[in-house]
Scaffold this active site. Structure first.
Site, short mmCIF file in Angstrom:
data_model
loop_
_atom_site.label_atom_id
_atom_site.label_comp_id
_atom_site.label_asym_id
_atom_site.label_seq_id
_atom_site.Cartn_x
_atom_site.Cartn_y
_atom_site.Cartn_z
N LEU A 128 0.84 -1.19 0.00
CA LEU A 128 0.00 0.00 0.00
C LEU A 128 0.88 1.25 0.00
O LEU A 128 1.97 1.26 0.59
CB LEU A 128 -0.90 0.03 1.24
CG LEU A 128 -1.86 -1.15 1.45
CD1 LEU A 128 -2.65 -0.96 2.75
CD2 LEU A 128 -2.80 -1.31 0.27
N ASP A 129 0.39 2.32 -0.65
CA ASP A 129 1.04 3.61 -0.52
C ASP A 129 1.09 4.01 0.95
O ASP A 129 0.31 3.52 1.76
CB ASP A 129 0.25 4.69 -1.27
CG ASP A 129 0.21 4.47 -2.77
OD1 ASP A 129 1.05 3.70 -3.26
OD2 ASP A 129 -0.65 5.07 -3.43
N ARG A 130 1.96 4.95 1.26
CA ARG A 130 2.09 5.39 2.65
C ARG A 130 0.74 5.82 3.24
O ARG A 130 0.41 5.47 4.38
CB ARG A 130 3.08 6.56 2.74
CG ARG A 130 3.29 7.07 4.16
CD ARG A 130 4.21 8.28 4.17
NE ARG A 130 3.61 9.39 3.43
CZ ARG A 130 4.23 10.54 3.17
NH1 ARG A 130 5.48 10.70 3.57
NH2 ARG A 130 3.63 11.50 2.50
N ARG A 228 -6.14 5.59 -7.54
CA ARG A 228 -6.20 7.04 -7.40
C ARG A 228 -6.31 7.71 -8.77
O ARG A 228 -7.11 8.63 -8.97
CB ARG A 228 -4.96 7.53 -6.65
CG ARG A 228 -4.87 6.97 -5.22
CD ARG A 228 -3.47 7.12 -4.64
NE ARG A 228 -3.09 8.52 -4.54
CZ ARG A 228 -1.85 8.93 -4.28
NH1 ARG A 228 -0.87 8.03 -4.12
NH2 ARG A 228 -1.58 10.20 -4.19
#
Length: 292
Positions: A128-130, A228
Site C-alpha cells: 500500500l502507498d504510505r 487514485r
C-alpha cells in the site's frame, strides 16, 4: 517452519524440492549450503539420490533483518503458521528506506515476531502507498512468499478497496480501462497515457451523497497509483488525495478535515498457498463517512 515430504518415487533431491515441494530454484540455491535440506534427518546435497519412503525436510527459518525490531502496536486480522495479515494505518511506510529506518510496518512486524519468538521474515504479498490504509498480507518465509506471488500472477489473489470520492461516478457499476505511464523524471507520479501499460479497475457505487460517493474498487491490474488515477480520470478523485485531487475535491477534503486519502484496502480473497483453503480477510478500518 519446516516443509516435509515422503518420497513415493526415486530421484535426485533437487527434483523433489522444486517439484513436489514447489520451492523456487533461487530459494533452493540459497538453502543448499546451510544444512537446511535433510533426508531422513541427515543434511543432504541437492544431488542426493532419494528413494521411495525417504522423508525430506526443509527448515525455512529466516535471518534477522538489518533494520531494528520495534514495539509498535500491530492490528492483526489473521495469522497462521505461514501467513500474517495486518491493518496498516495511514501515514506508515511498508518498508524502511535510506531516509527512514524506523517506524515502518516492517519494524512493527519484526518487533511482533521477536515478542512471540517466531523466526520469520517480512515478505509483503500486497503493498500500500504510505497514506493508503487497511489490509496488508505477509508471508512468513520466502517459500510462502513465492507461492503467494504465483497466486497473484494467476489472478487468484483478489483485492477490494473502499474509497470516498468527490462527486458521483457516471454509473452504479462499471469498468475503468485507462493505460497508465510514469510522468517524466524526476517526478514519481503517474498519468493516464494511451502509450502506457494496460490498467483496468472495476468499480461499484455503494452509497451516494450530495457531494461525495462511497465506492468499492477492484483492481484487475496492479499499476502504481492505479486506483487514485482511475478515480480522478472519471472526474471523481479520491478525497484527501494531495497528488491527483482537483481543486474542488481538495477544497471539500479541507472542509471535511481529511488529512490523508480516503482509500482503504478492505478485503482479500485467496486460496491458502499451502492448504488450498479459501480465505476471505477483512480490514477493521474504513474510510470516513460521506459529508452532508
Amino acid at each position: 517452519m519446516e516443509l516435509e515430504h515422503v518420497a513415493v518415487r526415486a530421484g535426485k533431491l533437487w527434483g523433489f524440492l522444486v517439484g513436489e515441494l514447489g520451492m523456487s530454484t533461487g530459494l533452493v540455491n540459497r538453502l543448499k549450503w546451510t544444512g537446511a535440506l535433510m533426508v531422513n534427518g541427515t543434511p543432504a546435497r541437492t544431488n542426493y539420490p532419494v528413494m521411495p519412503g525417504d522423508r525430506i525436510t526443509v527448515t525455512l527459518d529466516e535471518p534477522e533483518p538489518a533494520y531494528p525490531a520495534e514495539d509498535i502496536p500491530l492490528a492483526i486480522r489473521y495469522e497462521d503458521q505461514e501467513l500474517l495479515a495486518v491493518d496498516k494505518p495511514a501515514g506508515m511506510l511498508i518498508h524502511p528506506s535510506r531516509c527512514r529506518n524506523t517506524g515502518t510496518l516492517a519494524n512493527a512486524v519484526a518487533g511482533y515476531y521477536r515478542r512471540t519468538g517466531q523466526h520469520c521474515a517480512f515478505h509483503p504479498a500486497t503493498r500500500l502507498d504510505r497514506d493508503t490504509f487497511g489490509l496488508v498480507l505477509l508471508a512468513k518465509n520466502a517459500h510462502v512468499h513465492q507461492l503467494l506471488n504465483r497466486l497473484h500472477a494467476a489472478g487468484q489473489l483478489k483485492k477490494t478497496y473502499t474509497a470516498l470520492v468527490f462527486g458521483a461516478m457516471p454509473q452504479d457499476a462499471g469498468l475503468i480501462d485507462a493505460p497508465i505511464a510514469r510522468c517524466p523524471l524526476p517526478s514519481l507520479l503517474r498519468r493516464i497515457d494511451p502509450q502506457g501499460k494496460p490498467s483496468r479497475t472495476q468499480y461499484q457505487v455503494l452509497r451516494r451523497g450530495s457531494c461525495a460517493s462511497l465506492v468499492a474498487l477492484t483492481p484487475l491490474t496492479g499499476r502504481t497509483h492505479q486506483l487514485r488515477l482511475h478515480c480522478a480520470y472519471l472526474g471523481c478523485p479520491i478525497l484527501g488525495d494531495p497528488q491527483y485531487g482537483s481543486r474542488a475535491s481538495q477544497a471539500l477534503s479541507a472542509a471535511l478535515g481529511l488529512t490523508y486519502q480516503q482509500l482503504c484496502a478492505q478485503r482479500l480473497r485467496l486460496p491458502h498457498p499451502v492448504t488450498g483453503e479459501r480465505l476471505e480477510l477483512h480490514s477493521a478500518m474504513d474510510v470516513a463517512g460521506i459529508g452532508k
